[in-house]
Enzyme design. Sequence first.
Site, PDB file in Angstrom:
ATOM      1  N   TYR A   1      -9.720  33.298  25.475  1.00 17.53           N
ATOM      2  CA  TYR A   1      -8.672  33.813  26.367  1.00 17.53           C
ATOM      3  C   TYR A   1      -7.899  32.654  27.032  1.00 17.53           C
ATOM      4  O   TYR A   1      -6.669  32.655  27.063  1.00 17.53           O
ATOM      5  CB  TYR A   1      -9.342  34.698  27.423  1.00 17.53           C
ATOM      6  CG  TYR A   1      -8.418  35.399  28.379  1.00 17.53           C
ATOM      7  CD1 TYR A   1      -7.731  36.542  27.994  1.00 17.53           C
ATOM      8  CD2 TYR A   1      -8.251  34.927  29.684  1.00 17.53           C
ATOM      9  CE1 TYR A   1      -6.891  37.194  28.889  1.00 17.53           C
ATOM     10  CE2 TYR A   1      -7.425  35.577  30.582  1.00 17.53           C
ATOM     11  CZ  TYR A   1      -6.747  36.710  30.185  1.00 17.53           C
ATOM     12  OH  TYR A   1      -5.916  37.357  31.067  1.00 17.53           O
TER      13      TYR A   1
ATOM     14  N   LYS B   1      -3.928  31.767  26.681  1.00 21.54           N
ATOM     15  CA  LYS B   1      -3.036  31.778  27.843  1.00 21.54           C
ATOM     16  C   LYS B   1      -2.414  30.393  28.076  1.00 21.54           C
ATOM     17  O   LYS B   1      -1.266  30.284  28.513  1.00 21.54           O
ATOM     18  CB  LYS B   1      -3.789  32.262  29.078  1.00 21.54           C
ATOM     19  CG  LYS B   1      -4.241  33.730  28.987  1.00 21.54           C
ATOM     20  CD  LYS B   1      -3.058  34.673  28.794  1.00 21.54           C
ATOM     21  CE  LYS B   1      -3.455  36.130  28.858  1.00 21.54           C
ATOM     22  NZ  LYS B   1      -2.308  37.040  28.705  1.00 21.54           N
TER      23      LYS B   1
HETATM   24  P1  NAP Z   1      -5.200  46.089  30.627  1.00 20.56           P
HETATM   25  O1  NAP Z   1      -5.232  47.072  31.743  1.00 20.56           O
HETATM   26  O2  NAP Z   1      -6.407  45.923  29.780  1.00 20.56           O
HETATM   27  O3  NAP Z   1      -3.930  46.446  29.695  1.00 20.56           O
HETATM   28  C1  NAP Z   1      -3.682  45.712  28.535  1.00 20.56           C
HETATM   29  C2  NAP Z   1      -2.464  46.276  27.837  1.00 20.56           C
HETATM   30  O4  NAP Z   1      -2.251  45.556  26.614  1.00 20.56           O
HETATM   31  C3  NAP Z   1      -2.609  47.740  27.488  1.00 20.56           C
HETATM   32  O5  NAP Z   1      -1.391  48.399  27.745  1.00 20.56           O
HETATM   33  C4  NAP Z   1      -2.891  47.700  26.001  1.00 20.56           C
HETATM   34  O6  NAP Z   1      -2.388  48.881  25.391  1.00 20.56           O
HETATM   35  C5  NAP Z   1      -2.065  46.499  25.563  1.00 20.56           C
HETATM   36  N1  NAP Z   1      -2.511  45.954  24.293  1.00 20.56           N
HETATM   37  C6  NAP Z   1      -3.676  45.320  24.024  1.00 20.56           C
HETATM   38  N2  NAP Z   1      -3.736  45.003  22.734  1.00 20.56           N
HETATM   39  C7  NAP Z   1      -2.583  45.454  22.153  1.00 20.56           C
HETATM   40  C8  NAP Z   1      -2.065  45.438  20.831  1.00 20.56           C
HETATM   41  N3  NAP Z   1      -2.725  44.878  19.815  1.00 20.56           N
HETATM   42  N4  NAP Z   1      -0.847  45.997  20.617  1.00 20.56           N
HETATM   43  C9  NAP Z   1      -0.161  46.563  21.616  1.00 20.56           C
HETATM   44  N5  NAP Z   1      -0.587  46.593  22.894  1.00 20.56           N
HETATM   45  C10 NAP Z   1      -1.801  46.052  23.144  1.00 20.56           C
HETATM   46  O7  NAP Z   1      -4.831  44.642  31.137  1.00 20.56           O
HETATM   47  P2  NAP Z   1      -4.006  44.144  32.434  1.00 20.56           P
HETATM   48  O8  NAP Z   1      -5.005  43.728  33.433  1.00 20.56           O
HETATM   49  O9  NAP Z   1      -2.949  45.109  32.784  1.00 20.56           O
HETATM   50  O10 NAP Z   1      -3.385  42.812  31.827  1.00 20.56           O
HETATM   51  C11 NAP Z   1      -2.040  42.720  31.384  1.00 20.56           C
HETATM   52  C12 NAP Z   1      -1.752  41.262  31.043  1.00 20.56           C
HETATM   53  O11 NAP Z   1      -1.975  40.461  32.201  1.00 20.56           O
HETATM   54  C13 NAP Z   1      -2.666  40.703  29.954  1.00 20.56           C
HETATM   55  O12 NAP Z   1      -1.938  39.808  29.139  1.00 20.56           O
HETATM   56  C14 NAP Z   1      -3.705  39.943  30.745  1.00 20.56           C
HETATM   57  O13 NAP Z   1      -4.280  38.901  29.996  1.00 20.56           O
HETATM   58  C15 NAP Z   1      -2.864  39.421  31.894  1.00 20.56           C
HETATM   59  N6  NAP Z   1      -3.643  39.071  33.073  1.00 20.56           N
HETATM   60  C16 NAP Z   1      -4.360  40.027  33.733  1.00 20.56           C
HETATM   61  C17 NAP Z   1      -5.104  39.650  34.850  1.00 20.56           C
HETATM   62  C18 NAP Z   1      -5.898  40.649  35.654  1.00 20.56           C
HETATM   63  O14 NAP Z   1      -6.593  40.217  36.588  1.00 20.56           O
HETATM   64  N7  NAP Z   1      -5.827  41.931  35.384  1.00 20.56           N
HETATM   65  C19 NAP Z   1      -5.111  38.331  35.276  1.00 20.56           C
HETATM   66  C20 NAP Z   1      -4.390  37.388  34.568  1.00 20.56           C
HETATM   67  C21 NAP Z   1      -3.640  37.778  33.467  1.00 20.56           C
HETATM   68  P3  NAP Z   1      -3.116  49.730  24.232  1.00 20.56           P
HETATM   69  O15 NAP Z   1      -4.592  49.558  24.399  1.00 20.56           O
HETATM   70  O16 NAP Z   1      -2.608  51.101  24.484  1.00 20.56           O
HETATM   71  O17 NAP Z   1      -2.590  49.150  22.969  1.00 20.56           O
END
Ligand code: NAP
Length: 256
Positions: free
Chosen positions: A164, A168
């Site tokens: 990861y 990133k």
């Molecule tokens: P999440 O709730 O797990 O949502 C992830 C999203 O990505 C879902 O909408 C999922 O949709 C989509 N996705 C995953 N694989 C995919 C694929 N192959 N094709 C199309 N869509 C895909 O995660 P989140 O926390 O909202 O995170 C969103 C972003 O922010 C990510 O890049 C994550 O790394 C980043 N981020 C999050 C955090 C945190 O603390 N939450 C911190 C730093 C960075 P489907 O499953 O419906 O495809």
Amino acid sequence: MSDTPSRRIQVDLSGQTAMVTGASRGIGKAIALTLGKAGAKVACIARNEEKLKETAEEITAAGGTAAIYPCDVTDSAAVEKLFEAVTEQWEKIDIIVNNAGITRDTLIPRMSDEEWDDVITTNLRSVFLFTRAGIQAMMRKRYGRIINISSVSGIMGNPGQANYSASKAGIIGLTRTVSREIASRKVTVNAICPGFIATEMTDALGPVVQDEVKKRVPAKRLGESEEIADAVLYLASESGAYITGQILTIDGGLTA
Ligand code: NAP
């Protein structure tokens, strides 16, 4: 009641079209709703069609315009077709938010090839595919905003997240490079590095780890998806025209 301030950024994106990946839940859903409420037509992209419908319905219920495009963001041919479909429907794409991402956490000696490849492909290759597919039209019309969601893990590293963190950090390098390639064409490319934001991704950590995280974060809380969405809105706005190649960390002071 939330102890974060009420939303206050006022931006008018009417007439603009945005693509948001990972719009089915979490941060991506908040971004889609925020851009939609600001007047942009929003193409909501992820694999889960039902969840995408919920996002789109919330946007339209708030008076906005949205369409769903179920798509696996790792599939090069599907991404090309997706751009053709959105362009056919709305003529142009002004804003691309590369937000879709996954984790497959484990310590490096136990990490399988598959766990490495899945994360790099979903988190980094997808950003390459969407950037390549969208950038030429943006350069031709001398306008565009690309906003990539990276992570503090890409800056600090995080034990158990070699795949990861590498994905990133890769987004940061890609963002900086592409921004330099196209800044003269009035297309900006920036990345946001969230810290710990309350979503299903961080729910998976469980309450014990979450409490530890809260102790480590100077702000003593997890962030909210809307706090990331507000920053996306700003970078997407006219006010962001001279901001490019930048990495904006939003983490409650974690990396301060
Ligand atoms: P999440 O709730 O797990 O949502 C992830 C999203 O990505 C879902 O909408 C999922 O949709 C989509 N996705 C995953 N694989 C995919 C694929 N192959 N094709 C199309 N869509 C895909 O995660 P989140 O926390 O909202 O995170 C969103 C972003 O922010 C990510 O890049 C994550 O790394 C980043 N981020 C999050 C955090 C945190 O603390 N939450 C911190 C730093 C960075 P489907 O499953 O419906 O495809």
